[in-house]
Design a protein around this motif. Structure first.
Motif, PDB file in Angstrom:
ATOM      1  N   ILE A 140       0.835  -1.194   0.000  1.00 17.65           N
ATOM      2  CA  ILE A 140       0.000   0.000   0.000  1.00 17.65           C
ATOM      3  C   ILE A 140       0.875   1.251   0.000  1.00 17.65           C
ATOM      4  CG2 ILE A 140      -1.726   1.304   1.307  1.00 17.65           C
ATOM      5  CD1 ILE A 140      -2.712  -1.347   2.461  1.00 17.65           C
ATOM      6  N   PRO A 141       0.610   2.223  -0.894  1.00 14.38           N
ATOM      7  CA  PRO A 141       1.381   3.469  -0.892  1.00 14.38           C
ATOM      8  C   PRO A 141       1.253   4.196   0.451  1.00 14.38           C
ATOM      9  CG  PRO A 141       0.147   3.265  -2.943  1.00 14.38           C
ATOM     10  CD  PRO A 141      -0.335   2.166  -2.035  1.00 14.38           C
ATOM     11  N   VAL A 142       2.376   4.669   0.975  1.00 14.46           N
ATOM     12  CA  VAL A 142       2.401   5.291   2.302  1.00 14.46           C
ATOM     13  C   VAL A 142       3.216   6.578   2.254  1.00 14.46           C
ATOM     14  CG1 VAL A 142       3.348   5.070   4.638  1.00 14.46           C
ATOM     15  CG2 VAL A 142       2.076   3.172   3.642  1.00 14.46           C
ATOM     16  N   VAL A 143       2.719   7.606   2.936  1.00 18.24           N
ATOM     17  CA  VAL A 143       3.486   8.821   3.210  1.00 18.24           C
ATOM     18  C   VAL A 143       3.440   9.044   4.715  1.00 18.24           C
ATOM     19  CG1 VAL A 143       3.547  11.338   2.981  1.00 18.24           C
ATOM     20  CG2 VAL A 143       3.128   9.930   0.970  1.00 18.24           C
ATOM     21  N   THR A 144       4.586   9.325   5.324  1.00 19.13           N
ATOM     22  CA  THR A 144       4.633   9.549   6.770  1.00 19.13           C
ATOM     23  C   THR A 144       4.844  11.026   7.077  1.00 19.13           C
ATOM     24  OG1 THR A 144       7.026   9.143   6.877  1.00 19.13           O
ATOM     25  CG2 THR A 144       5.560   7.248   7.184  1.00 19.13           C
ATOM     26  N   ILE A 145       4.331  11.451   8.233  1.00 21.24           N
ATOM     27  CA  ILE A 145       4.524  12.820   8.716  1.00 21.24           C
ATOM     28  C   ILE A 145       5.360  12.774   9.987  1.00 21.24           C
ATOM     29  CG2 ILE A 145       3.374  14.851   9.685  1.00 21.24           C
ATOM     30  CD1 ILE A 145       1.040  14.314   7.837  1.00 21.24           C
ATOM     31  N   ASP A 146       6.472  13.495   9.972  1.00 22.29           N
ATOM     32  CA  ASP A 146       7.385  13.612  11.121  1.00 22.29           C
ATOM     33  C   ASP A 146       8.026  12.295  11.541  1.00 22.29           C
ATOM     34  OD1 ASP A 146       7.704  16.278  11.523  1.00 22.29           O
ATOM     35  OD2 ASP A 146       6.263  16.478  13.147  1.00 22.29           O
ATOM     36  N   HIS A 147       8.138  11.361  10.615  1.00 24.31           N
ATOM     37  CA  HIS A 147       8.906  10.141  10.865  1.00 24.31           C
ATOM     38  C   HIS A 147       9.408   9.618   9.525  1.00 24.31           C
ATOM     39  CE1 HIS A 147      10.180   6.827  13.498  1.00 24.31           C
ATOM     40  NE2 HIS A 147      10.061   6.099  12.407  1.00 24.31           N
ATOM     41  N   ILE A 148      10.618   9.078   9.538  1.00 26.12           N
ATOM     42  CA  ILE A 148      11.238   8.632   8.294  1.00 26.12           C
ATOM     43  C   ILE A 148      11.421   7.122   8.301  1.00 26.12           C
ATOM     44  CG2 ILE A 148      13.287   8.816   6.828  1.00 26.12           C
ATOM     45  CD1 ILE A 148      13.714  11.607   8.086  1.00 26.12           C
ATOM     46  N   PHE A 149      10.883   6.460   7.284  1.00 30.41           N
ATOM     47  CA  PHE A 149      11.112   5.042   7.041  1.00 30.41           C
ATOM     48  C   PHE A 149      11.884   4.906   5.734  1.00 30.41           C
ATOM     49  CE2 PHE A 149       7.212   4.692   9.637  1.00 30.41           C
ATOM     50  CZ  PHE A 149       7.608   3.726  10.554  1.00 30.41           C
ATOM     51  N   ASP A 150      12.809   3.964   5.677  1.00 31.51           N
ATOM     52  CA  ASP A 150      13.527   3.708   4.436  1.00 31.51           C
ATOM     53  C   ASP A 150      12.542   3.314   3.344  1.00 31.51           C
ATOM     54  OD1 ASP A 150      15.953   4.232   5.608  1.00 31.51           O
ATOM     55  OD2 ASP A 150      16.405   2.127   6.050  1.00 31.51           O
ATOM     56  N   GLY A 151      12.700   3.918   2.178  1.00 30.23           N
ATOM     57  CA  GLY A 151      11.877   3.541   1.034  1.00 30.23           C
ATOM     58  C   GLY A 151      10.485   4.127   1.039  1.00 30.23           C
ATOM     59  N   ARG A 152      10.209   5.072   1.932  1.00 31.82           N
ATOM     60  CA  ARG A 152       8.898   5.694   1.992  1.00 31.82           C
ATOM     61  C   ARG A 152       9.029   7.222   1.957  1.00 31.82           C
ATOM     62  NH1 ARG A 152       4.740   2.468   0.488  1.00 31.82           N
ATOM     63  NH2 ARG A 152       4.635   0.536   1.716  1.00 31.82           N
ATOM     64  N   ILE A 153       8.065   7.890   1.341  1.00 30.94           N
ATOM     65  CA  ILE A 153       8.049   9.348   1.317  1.00 30.94           C
ATOM     66  C   ILE A 153       7.737   9.873   2.717  1.00 30.94           C
ATOM     67  CG2 ILE A 153       6.820  11.371   0.413  1.00 30.94           C
ATOM     68  CD1 ILE A 153       6.320   9.780  -2.150  1.00 30.94           C
ATOM     69  N   ALA A 154       8.444  10.919   3.119  1.00 31.54           N
ATOM     70  CA  ALA A 154       8.210  11.519   4.442  1.00 31.54           C
ATOM     71  C   ALA A 154       8.099  13.036   4.307  1.00 31.54           C
ATOM     72  CB  ALA A 154       9.337  11.158   5.403  1.00 31.54           C
ATOM     73  N   VAL A 155       7.177  13.614   5.058  1.00 34.91           N
ATOM     74  CA  VAL A 155       7.055  15.065   5.167  1.00 34.91           C
ATOM     75  C   VAL A 155       7.341  15.407   6.617  1.00 34.91           C
ATOM     76  CG1 VAL A 155       5.588  17.081   4.829  1.00 34.91           C
ATOM     77  CG2 VAL A 155       5.289  15.073   3.360  1.00 34.91           C
ATOM     78  N   VAL A 156       8.387  16.179   6.850  1.00 31.88           N
ATOM     79  CA  VAL A 156       8.827  16.431   8.229  1.00 31.88           C
ATOM     80  C   VAL A 156       8.993  17.918   8.487  1.00 31.88           C
ATOM     81  CG1 VAL A 156       9.989  14.198   8.436  1.00 31.88           C
ATOM     82  CG2 VAL A 156      11.265  16.169   7.615  1.00 31.88           C
TER      83      VAL A 156
END
Length: 342
Positions: A140-156
């Motif tokens: 499932i496509p995932v974007v995280t806010i204020d946390h970084i996972f390898d291989g996933r888009i993050a907005v911090v």
């Protein structure tokens, strides 16, 4: 759709493009088709669209802070409102993801599959939990806010920039004995802010005594009040106290005033986040205003792009700067009044 096409004298494909928001159709033609469809009482069926496009046009939101404050959370409710508004502009609905459906326990991943969401934004959860990692490592496509996972888009949020700017301002006001009541140990937000706090002062030749840094959970007014009392009871108390967030700072304010002390005449304070309440307090709270509108908007834009253009979407980290709100809770003093005893 065939009836609309006949009425407008266009192809069924053109009607489909206009109704589903595709860009490869003229604006005038699109508006004419949509106006005609509205006059005919046409309303698109989401289930039929899902069968045709293989997408539900539904985005999942995984959000659960430790205080279980939900949408009353002063910071994240503004982020999620911006996310929701942008998602809706792009033709998507949102569904909040949790682990229970009618009393039946599900993992976050199972709930997302059950609801058929096209993608998920993850904000303010325990990112080290097995359930969160199962979702992050899924298809499932995932974007995280204020946390970084390898291989996933993050907005911090740029927590390093924010803390540097805040501490530098307090230093410029003459303070040298600066304490920091920080959030939970281990989170990326806390690590970045705490590291920037120590580094900014170290570059000015100031080493912070261990007793000047105390952990208290985010948004915990009682915990912040207790930590404030601990700092004020020190033999050599600080002249300025930083709080993990503006809500927690209110607890500190209560403790300070209960002791008969004045802000900023007797003790200076500063918060973080820039919630509305902080700007109407008396005195107005010195704080870092995080750009919640930009954080939510970028998260929605990147998630939709990842869903609709998976082959060309870039897996990157997007950093959003905050802005210093000087307020009036930090008093200017002579540096000689605020020298650490090391």
């Amino acid at each position: 759709m065939k009836e609309i096409a006949r009425r407008c004298n266009v192809s069924v494909a053109s009607v489909s493009k206009a109704i589903n928001g595709y860009m490869d159709i003229g604006e005038e033609t699109r508006n004419f088709i949509l106006k005609t469809a509205s006059e005919m009482g046409y309303f698109p069926n989401s289930s039929a669209r899902t069968l045709k496009t293989k997408r539900s046009h539904n985005l999942g939101v995984l959000f659960m802070d430790e205080a279980m404050s939900g949408l009353t959370h002063d910071f994240f409710n503004h982020v999620l409102e911006s996310f929701k508004r942008t998602a809706e502009e792009k033709g998507y609905d949102i569904t909040f993801t949790n682990g229970n459906i009618s009393g039946q326990k599900m993992t976050y991943y199972e709930h997302c599959r059950y609801r058929g969401v096209d993608g998920v934004v993850i904000a303010c959860v325990d990112c080290n939990s097995e359930e969160v990692r199962e979702l992050v490592n899924s298809e499932i496509p995932v974007v995280t806010i204020d946390h970084i996972f390898d291989g996933r888009i993050a907005v911090v949020s740029n927590n390093v920039q924010g803390m540097q700017e805040l501490v530098s301002y307090i230093y410029s006001m003459g303070h040298r004995k600066i304490a920091y009541i920080h959030g939970e140990d281990g989170s990326a937000v806390t690590r970045n802010r705490l590291g920037a706090f120590h580094r900014t002062l170290h570059l000015q030749g100031i080493e912070v005594p261990d007793e000047y840094t105390i952990m208290s959970p985010y948004r915990d007014a009682d915990g912040a009040a207790a930590a404030t009392g601990q700092l004020l009871d020190l033999k050599d108390p600080p002249t300025c106290i930083l709080y993990p967030d503006d809500f927690a700072a209110i607890g500190g304010i209560n403790e300070i005033r209960e002791r008969g002390l004045r802000i900023p005449q007797d003790i200076s304070i500063a918060g973080y986040d820039g919630i509305i309440v902080a700007r109407v307090l008396e005195p107005k709270l010195t704080t870092i205003c995080q750009d919640t509108e930009a954080i939510g908007r970028i998260a929605a834009e990147k998630l939709v792009n990842l869903i609709e253009h998976p082959k060309t979407a870039l897996i990157e980290r997007y950093t959003v700067d905050g802005m210093l709100f000087k307020g009036a809770s930090v008093k200017r003093i002579e540096p000689s009044q605020s020298k650490n005893k090391i």
